[in-house]
Design a protein around this motif. Structure first.
Motif, PDB file in Angstrom:
ATOM      1  N   CYS A  95      59.473  52.737  48.669  1.00  0.00           N
ATOM      2  CA  CYS A  95      58.451  52.174  47.781  1.00  0.00           C
ATOM      3  C   CYS A  95      58.815  52.337  46.313  1.00  0.00           C
ATOM      4  O   CYS A  95      58.249  53.155  45.586  1.00  0.00           O
ATOM      5  N   VAL A  96      59.817  51.551  45.886  1.00  0.00           N
ATOM      6  CA  VAL A  96      60.212  51.546  44.475  1.00  0.00           C
ATOM      7  C   VAL A  96      59.422  50.485  43.730  1.00  0.00           C
ATOM      8  O   VAL A  96      58.940  49.518  44.326  1.00  0.00           O
ATOM      9  N   MET A  97      59.296  50.656  42.420  1.00  0.00           N
ATOM     10  CA  MET A  97      58.520  49.711  41.631  1.00  0.00           C
ATOM     11  C   MET A  97      59.197  48.339  41.657  1.00  0.00           C
ATOM     12  O   MET A  97      60.406  48.229  41.478  1.00  0.00           O
ATOM     13  N   LYS A  98      58.403  47.324  41.865  1.00  0.00           N
ATOM     14  CA  LYS A  98      58.897  45.942  41.908  1.00  0.00           C
ATOM     15  C   LYS A  98      59.217  45.504  40.483  1.00  0.00           C
ATOM     16  O   LYS A  98      58.418  45.671  39.576  1.00  0.00           O
TER      17      LYS A  98
ATOM     18  N   THR B 184      64.296  45.044  43.406  1.00  0.00           N
ATOM     19  CA  THR B 184      64.507  46.475  43.192  1.00  0.00           C
ATOM     20  C   THR B 184      65.249  46.726  41.888  1.00  0.00           C
ATOM     21  O   THR B 184      65.023  47.721  41.217  1.00  0.00           O
ATOM     22  N   SER B 185      66.160  45.810  41.506  1.00  0.00           N
ATOM     23  CA  SER B 185      66.927  45.999  40.276  1.00  0.00           C
ATOM     24  C   SER B 185      66.451  45.095  39.144  1.00  0.00           C
ATOM     25  O   SER B 185      66.765  45.334  37.985  1.00  0.00           O
ATOM     26  N   GLY B 186      65.722  44.026  39.494  1.00  0.00           N
ATOM     27  CA  GLY B 186      65.273  43.076  38.477  1.00  0.00           C
ATOM     28  C   GLY B 186      66.382  42.148  38.023  1.00  0.00           C
ATOM     29  O   GLY B 186      66.312  41.559  36.953  1.00  0.00           O
ATOM     30  N   THR B 187      67.434  42.004  38.821  1.00  0.00           N
ATOM     31  CA  THR B 187      68.545  41.110  38.479  1.00  0.00           C
ATOM     32  C   THR B 187      68.660  40.005  39.529  1.00  0.00           C
ATOM     33  O   THR B 187      68.155  40.134  40.639  1.00  0.00           O
TER      34      THR B 187
ATOM     35  N   ALA C 293      52.206  50.374  48.107  1.00  0.00           N
ATOM     36  CA  ALA C 293      51.079  49.981  47.261  1.00  0.00           C
ATOM     37  C   ALA C 293      51.463  48.737  46.470  1.00  0.00           C
ATOM     38  O   ALA C 293      52.645  48.414  46.311  1.00  0.00           O
ATOM     39  N   GLU C 294      50.478  48.037  45.952  1.00  0.00           N
ATOM     40  CA  GLU C 294      50.720  46.815  45.181  1.00  0.00           C
ATOM     41  C   GLU C 294      51.619  47.135  43.989  1.00  0.00           C
ATOM     42  O   GLU C 294      51.426  48.141  43.296  1.00  0.00           O
ATOM     43  N   GLY C 295      52.638  46.286  43.773  1.00  0.00           N
ATOM     44  CA  GLY C 295      53.569  46.492  42.676  1.00  0.00           C
ATOM     45  C   GLY C 295      54.789  47.314  43.075  1.00  0.00           C
ATOM     46  O   GLY C 295      55.670  47.559  42.255  1.00  0.00           O
ATOM     47  N   PHE C 296      54.828  47.724  44.348  1.00  0.00           N
ATOM     48  CA  PHE C 296      55.967  48.491  44.849  1.00  0.00           C
ATOM     49  C   PHE C 296      56.548  47.775  46.067  1.00  0.00           C
ATOM     50  O   PHE C 296      55.827  47.094  46.803  1.00  0.00           O
ATOM     51  N   ILE C 297      57.855  47.951  46.297  1.00  0.00           N
ATOM     52  CA  ILE C 297      58.525  47.306  47.439  1.00  0.00           C
ATOM     53  C   ILE C 297      59.480  48.292  48.084  1.00  0.00           C
ATOM     54  O   ILE C 297      59.817  49.325  47.513  1.00  0.00           O
ATOM     55  N   GLY C 298      59.941  47.959  49.303  1.00  0.00           N
ATOM     56  CA  GLY C 298      60.984  48.726  49.973  1.00  0.00           C
ATOM     57  C   GLY C 298      60.490  49.940  50.729  1.00  0.00           C
ATOM     58  O   GLY C 298      60.989  51.038  50.539  1.00  0.00           O
ATOM     59  N   TYR C 299      59.494  49.720  51.578  1.00  0.00           N
ATOM     60  CA  TYR C 299      58.962  50.818  52.391  1.00  0.00           C
ATOM     61  C   TYR C 299      60.084  51.435  53.217  1.00  0.00           C
ATOM     62  O   TYR C 299      60.921  50.726  53.707  1.00  0.00           O
ATOM     63  N   PRO C 300      60.283  52.658  53.359  1.00  0.00           N
ATOM     64  CA  PRO C 300      59.378  53.756  53.002  1.00  0.00           C
ATOM     65  C   PRO C 300      59.635  54.337  51.607  1.00  0.00           C
ATOM     66  O   PRO C 300      58.870  55.187  51.161  1.00  0.00           O
TER      67      PRO C 300
END
Length: 139
Positions: free
Chosen positions: A12-15, A30-33, A3-10
């Motif tokens: 799907c962690v928050m971007k 995934t980490s924001g770094t 879904a929008e705002g998520f990444i890393g299928y399957p």
């Protein structure tokens, strides 16, 4: 798909955006770094990693990262080493030992060391006859 705002299928962690944005690396959402290239370090990849210098963080040469005293010390060692090799007895013996010919020529040189080849006297010349294999040996 995530879904929008998520990444890393399957999974799907928050971007997570890198805030502030990475200066030279790429954002790991995934980490924001920031993920820095090998020549960069720091939270935003704003610094040069060890062994790199300059505005582009290019590989540092031997002397480019050295201080004034470090450069002076380096050149002092080079000049001192050159002096020790060329101008001392120890250097002369080292150079002589390094420049010796291989062992197969040393015996020949020692054999002819005392012979003056330019005196016109043929009595000092050693004649060697070719021999067949096994000549001079008996069973």
């Amino acid at each position: 798909y995530c879904a929008e705002g998520f990444i890393g299928y399957p999974q799907c962690v928050m971007k997570r955006d890198c805030d502030p944005a990475c200066m030279y690396g790429s954002c790991d959402f995934t980490s924001g770094t920031c993920s820095c290239p090998a020549n960069r370090k720091g939270t935003l990849c704003e610094e040069c990693a060890w062994g790199y210098s300059g505005s582009e963080c290019s590989p540092a040469g031997l002397l480019s990262s050295a201080s004034g005293f470090g450069r002076l010390l380096f050149f002092g060692l080079v000049i001192g080493g050159f002096y020790a090799l060329c101008c001392t007895a120890l250097g002369a013996s080292l150079i002589k030992s390094l420049s010796r010919r291989s062992n197969q020529y040393e015996a020949y040189s020692r054999l002819n060391q005392d012979v003056d080849l330019f005196d016109g006297d043929d009595s000092n010349i050693l004649e060697v006859e070719p021999s067949s294999p096994g000549a001079g040996f008996s069973d």
